[in-house]
Design a protein around this motif. Structure first.
Motif, PDB file in Angstrom:
ATOM      1  N   UNK A   1       0.841  -1.202   0.000  1.00 54.13           N
ATOM      2  CA  UNK A   1       0.000   0.000   0.000  1.00 54.13           C
ATOM      3  C   UNK A   1       0.880   1.257   0.000  1.00 54.13           C
ATOM      4  N   UNK A   2       1.920   1.221   0.806  1.00 50.03           N
ATOM      5  CA  UNK A   2       2.835   2.375   0.848  1.00 50.03           C
ATOM      6  C   UNK A   2       3.509   2.561  -0.504  1.00 50.03           C
ATOM      7  N   UNK A   3       3.938   1.456  -1.133  1.00 54.84           N
ATOM      8  CA  UNK A   3       4.581   1.556  -2.454  1.00 54.84           C
ATOM      9  C   UNK A   3       3.580   2.060  -3.500  1.00 54.84           C
ATOM     10  N   UNK A   4       2.346   1.628  -3.441  1.00 50.54           N
ATOM     11  CA  UNK A   4       1.315   2.091  -4.382  1.00 50.54           C
ATOM     12  C   UNK A   4       1.077   3.583  -4.190  1.00 50.54           C
ATOM     13  N   UNK A   5       0.970   4.018  -2.915  1.00 41.38           N
ATOM     14  CA  UNK A   5       0.746   5.432  -2.661  1.00 41.38           C
ATOM     15  C   UNK A   5       1.936   6.267  -3.163  1.00 41.38           C
ATOM     16  N   UNK A   6       3.127   5.723  -2.953  1.00 34.58           N
ATOM     17  CA  UNK A   6       4.318   6.423  -3.445  1.00 34.58           C
ATOM     18  C   UNK A   6       4.315   6.505  -4.969  1.00 34.58           C
ATOM     19  N   UNK A   7       3.916   5.416  -5.616  1.00 36.46           N
ATOM     20  CA  UNK A   7       3.854   5.404  -7.087  1.00 36.46           C
ATOM     21  C   UNK A   7       2.790   6.377  -7.582  1.00 36.46           C
ATOM     22  N   UNK A   8       1.650   6.426  -6.895  1.00 33.97           N
ATOM     23  CA  UNK A   8       0.604   7.372  -7.286  1.00 33.97           C
ATOM     24  C   UNK A   8       1.084   8.814  -7.113  1.00 33.97           C
ATOM     25  N   UNK A   9       1.823   9.046  -6.026  1.00 34.61           N
ATOM     26  CA  UNK A   9       2.361  10.386  -5.798  1.00 34.61           C
ATOM     27  C   UNK A   9       3.358  10.751  -6.900  1.00 34.61           C
ATOM     28  N   UNK A  10       4.213   9.806  -7.272  1.00 31.01           N
ATOM     29  CA  UNK A  10       5.179  10.078  -8.347  1.00 31.01           C
ATOM     30  C   UNK A  10       4.452  10.328  -9.668  1.00 31.01           C
ATOM     31  N   UNK A  11       3.397   9.538  -9.936  1.00 30.49           N
ATOM     32  CA  UNK A  11       2.639   9.716 -11.189  1.00 30.49           C
ATOM     33  C   UNK A  11       1.964  11.085 -11.195  1.00 30.49           C
ATOM     34  N   UNK A  12       1.421  11.473 -10.057  1.00 32.23           N
ATOM     35  CA  UNK A  12       0.776  12.781  -9.991  1.00 32.23           C
ATOM     36  C   UNK A  12       1.804  13.890 -10.176  1.00 32.23           C
ATOM     37  N   UNK A  13       2.981  13.689  -9.598  1.00 31.80           N
ATOM     38  CA  UNK A  13       4.042  14.674  -9.759  1.00 31.80           C
ATOM     39  C   UNK A  13       4.503  14.742 -11.215  1.00 31.80           C
ATOM     40  N   UNK A  14       4.617  13.570 -11.845  1.00 33.96           N
ATOM     41  CA  UNK A  14       5.047  13.538 -13.254  1.00 33.96           C
ATOM     42  C   UNK A  14       3.981  14.185 -14.130  1.00 33.96           C
ATOM     43  N   UNK A  15       2.732  13.956 -13.858  1.00 31.19           N
ATOM     44  CA  UNK A  15       1.648  14.561 -14.625  1.00 31.19           C
ATOM     45  C   UNK A  15       1.682  16.084 -14.473  1.00 31.19           C
ATOM     46  N   UNK A  16       1.950  16.497 -13.265  1.00 33.03           N
ATOM     47  CA  UNK A  16       2.025  17.932 -13.002  1.00 33.03           C
ATOM     48  C   UNK A  16       3.206  18.528 -13.750  1.00 33.03           C
ATOM     49  N   UNK A  17       4.328  17.804 -13.834  1.00 31.04           N
ATOM     50  CA  UNK A  17       5.507  18.289 -14.573  1.00 31.04           C
ATOM     51  C   UNK A  17       5.186  18.362 -16.079  1.00 31.04           C
ATOM     52  N   UNK A  18       4.459  17.378 -16.570  1.00 27.35           N
ATOM     53  CA  UNK A  18       4.117  17.359 -17.992  1.00 27.35           C
ATOM     54  C   UNK A  18       3.205  18.513 -18.304  1.00 27.35           C
ATOM     55  N   UNK A  19       2.274  18.795 -17.504  1.00 25.14           N
ATOM     56  CA  UNK A  19       1.344  19.897 -17.743  1.00 25.14           C
ATOM     57  C   UNK A  19       2.054  21.249 -17.592  1.00 25.14           C
ATOM     58  N   UNK A  20       3.027  21.273 -16.714  1.00 23.09           N
ATOM     59  CA  UNK A  20       3.733  22.530 -16.497  1.00 23.09           C
ATOM     60  C   UNK A  20       4.650  22.836 -17.676  1.00 23.09           C
ATOM     61  N   UNK A  21       5.079  21.873 -18.357  1.00 20.52           N
ATOM     62  CA  UNK A  21       6.019  22.116 -19.472  1.00 20.52           C
ATOM     63  C   UNK A  21       5.249  22.207 -20.711  1.00 20.52           C
TER      64      UNK A  21
END
Length: 123
Positions: free
Chosen positions: A103-123
């Motif tokens: 569960x912790x690894x999934x939450x971490x992966x979701x956080x990374x995906x959300x961060x990556x999505x935010x980076x993609x939208x920002x660029x």
């Protein structure tokens, strides 16, 4: 003749008198034998009662030993069941710990995906 008649009468009357002490002695002997037989029967009765009591005590002891043996077997079975339950609980705790890690690894992966999505939208 008078003498013979008197002797005959004396002989006839003497026989029951002589027989009477013999009968009395026989009756006394029979009485003593009956008393001895009664004492012997009493001793045999007491011996039989003591043997019956000993057998009853042996039977009670055997029953107690059987119950103790059954209790020991039941205790061993209960101990085995408890050990199996402890093993199952340990396995459940282990599985829960792995689930928590996943569960912790999934939450971490979701956080990374959300961060990556935010980076993609920002660029």
């Amino acid at each position: 003749m008078k003498f013979v008649t008197l002797a005959a009468i004396a002989a006839l009357t003497a026989t029951p008198v002589m027989a009477d002490p013999v009968a009395r002695e026989q009756a006394r002997a029979d009485l003593h034998q009956a008393n001895a037989d009664a004492v012997k029967a009493q001793i045999q009765k007491e011996d039989a009662q003591a043997e019956a009591n000993a057998n009853a005590a042996d039977a009670a002891s055997a029953q107690a030993n059987a119950a103790k043996s059954d209790a020991t077997v039941s205790q061993a079975q209960a101990d085995t069941a408890q050990a199996e339950a402890n093993t199952a609980a340990a396995q459940a705790n282990n599985a829960q710990a792995r689930a928590d890690v996943a569960t912790a690894q999934r939450n971490e992966a979701l956080d990374r995906a959300a961060s990556a999505r935010a980076d993609v939208r920002a660029n």
